[in-house]
Scaffold this motif. Sequence first.
Motif, PDB file in Angstrom:
ATOM      1  N   MET A   1       8.233   6.014  -8.076  1.00  0.00           N
ATOM      2  CA  MET A   1       9.685   5.887  -8.051  1.00  0.00           C
ATOM      3  C   MET A   1      10.159   5.178  -9.538  1.00  0.00           C
ATOM      4  O   MET A   1       9.446   4.192  -9.917  1.00  0.00           O
ATOM      5  CB  MET A   1      10.129   5.305  -7.223  1.00  0.00           C
ATOM      6  CG  MET A   1      10.172   5.851  -5.782  1.00  0.00           C
ATOM      7  SD  MET A   1      10.896   4.737  -4.377  1.00  0.00           S
ATOM      8  CE  MET A   1       9.779   3.517  -4.430  1.00  0.00           C
TER       9      MET A   1
ATOM     10  N   GLU B   1      15.728  -0.566  -6.833  1.00  0.00           N
ATOM     11  CA  GLU B   1      14.776  -1.624  -6.544  1.00  0.00           C
ATOM     12  C   GLU B   1      15.619  -2.988  -7.065  1.00  0.00           C
ATOM     13  O   GLU B   1      14.953  -3.923  -6.592  1.00  0.00           O
ATOM     14  CB  GLU B   1      13.637  -1.437  -7.366  1.00  0.00           C
ATOM     15  CG  GLU B   1      12.733  -0.549  -7.032  1.00  0.00           C
ATOM     16  CD  GLU B   1      11.611  -1.023  -5.846  1.00  0.00           C
ATOM     17  OE1 GLU B   1      11.738  -2.159  -5.390  1.00  0.00           O
ATOM     18  OE2 GLU B   1      10.505  -0.384  -5.487  1.00  0.00           O
TER      19      GLU B   1
ATOM     20  N   TYR C   1      10.186   3.464   2.116  1.00  0.00           N
ATOM     21  CA  TYR C   1      10.720   4.710   1.226  1.00  0.00           C
ATOM     22  C   TYR C   1       9.853   5.988   1.444  1.00  0.00           C
ATOM     23  O   TYR C   1       8.816   5.772   1.843  1.00  0.00           O
ATOM     24  CB  TYR C   1      10.951   4.275  -0.205  1.00  0.00           C
ATOM     25  CG  TYR C   1       9.685   3.764  -0.714  1.00  0.00           C
ATOM     26  CD1 TYR C   1       8.736   4.489  -1.181  1.00  0.00           C
ATOM     27  CD2 TYR C   1       9.500   2.228  -0.932  1.00  0.00           C
ATOM     28  CE1 TYR C   1       7.406   4.008  -1.887  1.00  0.00           C
ATOM     29  CE2 TYR C   1       8.290   1.827  -1.421  1.00  0.00           C
ATOM     30  CZ  TYR C   1       7.405   2.692  -2.019  1.00  0.00           C
ATOM     31  OH  TYR C   1       6.202   1.886  -2.565  1.00  0.00           O
TER      32      TYR C   1
ATOM     33  N   ALA D   1       6.061   1.346   1.565  1.00  0.00           N
ATOM     34  CA  ALA D   1       4.788   0.708   1.329  1.00  0.00           C
ATOM     35  C   ALA D   1       5.054  -0.663   2.020  1.00  0.00           C
ATOM     36  O   ALA D   1       6.061  -1.302   1.969  1.00  0.00           O
ATOM     37  CB  ALA D   1       4.647   0.644  -0.232  1.00  0.00           C
TER      38      ALA D   1
ATOM     39  N   ARG E   1      -0.079  -4.856  -5.744  1.00  0.00           N
ATOM     40  CA  ARG E   1       0.915  -5.260  -7.049  1.00  0.00           C
ATOM     41  C   ARG E   1       0.658  -6.580  -7.528  1.00  0.00           C
ATOM     42  O   ARG E   1       0.289  -7.657  -6.852  1.00  0.00           O
ATOM     43  CB  ARG E   1       2.046  -5.268  -6.326  1.00  0.00           C
ATOM     44  CG  ARG E   1       2.721  -4.090  -5.529  1.00  0.00           C
ATOM     45  CD  ARG E   1       4.100  -4.269  -4.984  1.00  0.00           C
ATOM     46  NE  ARG E   1       4.430  -3.061  -4.044  1.00  0.00           N
ATOM     47  CZ  ARG E   1       4.209  -3.315  -2.695  1.00  0.00           C
ATOM     48  NH1 ARG E   1       3.653  -4.101  -2.168  1.00  0.00           N
ATOM     49  NH2 ARG E   1       4.702  -2.318  -2.113  1.00  0.00           N
TER      50      ARG E   1
ATOM     51  N   ARG F   1       6.968  -4.936  -8.085  1.00  0.00           N
ATOM     52  CA  ARG F   1       7.121  -3.560  -7.688  1.00  0.00           C
ATOM     53  C   ARG F   1       7.509  -2.506  -8.805  1.00  0.00           C
ATOM     54  O   ARG F   1       7.794  -1.353  -8.470  1.00  0.00           O
ATOM     55  CB  ARG F   1       8.114  -3.671  -6.673  1.00  0.00           C
ATOM     56  CG  ARG F   1       8.056  -4.382  -5.373  1.00  0.00           C
ATOM     57  CD  ARG F   1       9.005  -4.422  -4.589  1.00  0.00           C
ATOM     58  NE  ARG F   1       9.718  -2.904  -3.953  1.00  0.00           N
ATOM     59  CZ  ARG F   1       9.446  -2.381  -2.903  1.00  0.00           C
ATOM     60  NH1 ARG F   1       8.479  -3.118  -2.059  1.00  0.00           N
ATOM     61  NH2 ARG F   1       9.805  -1.351  -2.562  1.00  0.00           N
TER      62      ARG F   1
HETATM   63  N1  GLY Z   1       8.018   0.277  -6.191  1.00  0.00           N
HETATM   64  C1  GLY Z   1       7.511   0.307  -4.911  1.00  0.00           C
HETATM   65  C2  GLY Z   1       6.490  -0.566  -4.509  1.00  0.00           C
HETATM   66  O1  GLY Z   1       5.970  -1.379  -5.109  1.00  0.00           O
HETATM   67  O2  GLY Z   1       6.284  -0.302  -3.226  1.00  0.00           O
END
Ligand code: GLY
Length: 369
Positions: free
Chosen positions: A48, A54, A251, A264, A307, A334
């Motif tokens: 995305m 976000e 999402y 997620a 992440r 993210r």
């Molecule tokens: N950018 C989406 C996530 O990190 O879940």
Amino acid sequence: MQGYDVCIVGGGIIGCSIAYNLAKRGLRSVVIEKNALGSESTQAGAGMLGAQVEMEKPGALFDLGILSRALFRDLQQELKELSGVDIELQTSGILRLAVSEEDRRSLLDRREWQSAAGQKTEWLEDDDLRKEVGDLFGSTYGALFLPKDHQIRAMAFLRALVSAAGRLGTVFLEHTELIGFVRKGDRIVGIETNNGPFAADAAVIAAGAWSGIVGKMAGLELPVFPVKGQSILADFPTPVTPFTVFTHGTYMVPKVTGHLYIGATMEMAGFDKTATLQGLNRLLSDAARIMPSVGKLGWSGNLVGLRPGSQDGLPFLGQVPGLDGLYVASGHFRNGLLLSPITGVVMAELITSCTPRVDLSPFRVSRLW
Ligand code: GLY
């Protein structure tokens, strides 16, 4: 000892984007990656480009995301020509559903400040949504449609960058671990790895969630920590939703491969990458609440990534004070894929002593010391 202009520690989307941008400026880099290229958080990314979906408030991160998102169209073309790889840019937009009265108020507020910042937004009431997609989402409190928030395929983007940078002279070394930085006084002059030493004028820490550990090897306190994300891939042969659907916490991203990416989780679990029944169950029940038909889709697989988090949610982008030649590009949390093009550009500008096109002071490495 082999010599390069720059050693990049980390072969994820950030390291590869920096290498590509340095190569375009005529600098020769070596990228070292402890596993396979893109095998950590990049492979788990939904792709995305959520520069609006976000971001919960205006500010430096929002501005950086908008700038970076705008680079993808030209990059798609440029990388296709150089590498032959299509990054699968889909321009269908992201729909952010409101799931409560409070969520509706906050999305209407977001619509206001994002529109004031010149970004496209559309508000759809529940009735409008039903006209578009029938009963797909059950009942909602309306939705914010963000037509410019697109998506790409994360690993296609990585492959395109690697191939293009490779053609321009970048060397990529997989299964190569950093052992330490080589210093001459307060200057970095190279790195030591399990595959031998490399001399360089500069080194970049772009090691995602592992950047704190890498930073320590240079005596640097870099507060980057892992935030685990688990996702599910469902078979989605005839897409019922053309656009990405996003709510607080979950999402669903329809991919051209015929998969629906359901993501997620956000978990503080250290460096543990176990897929857990609890995590997957939470994802599925949240997704089914938004789109009841999701439970009927076939199982195709699951993904886990870590992440690189930071305390204030902003990345670290810049030179390490007091240690010449050492740079950091990490903590993208993210937004790694979204921010990778602009990160590559500004880091290449910094390393080649050009003034970066973005004020990087909100992202400076020392801001939390
Ligand atoms: N950018 C989406 C996530 O990190 O879940």
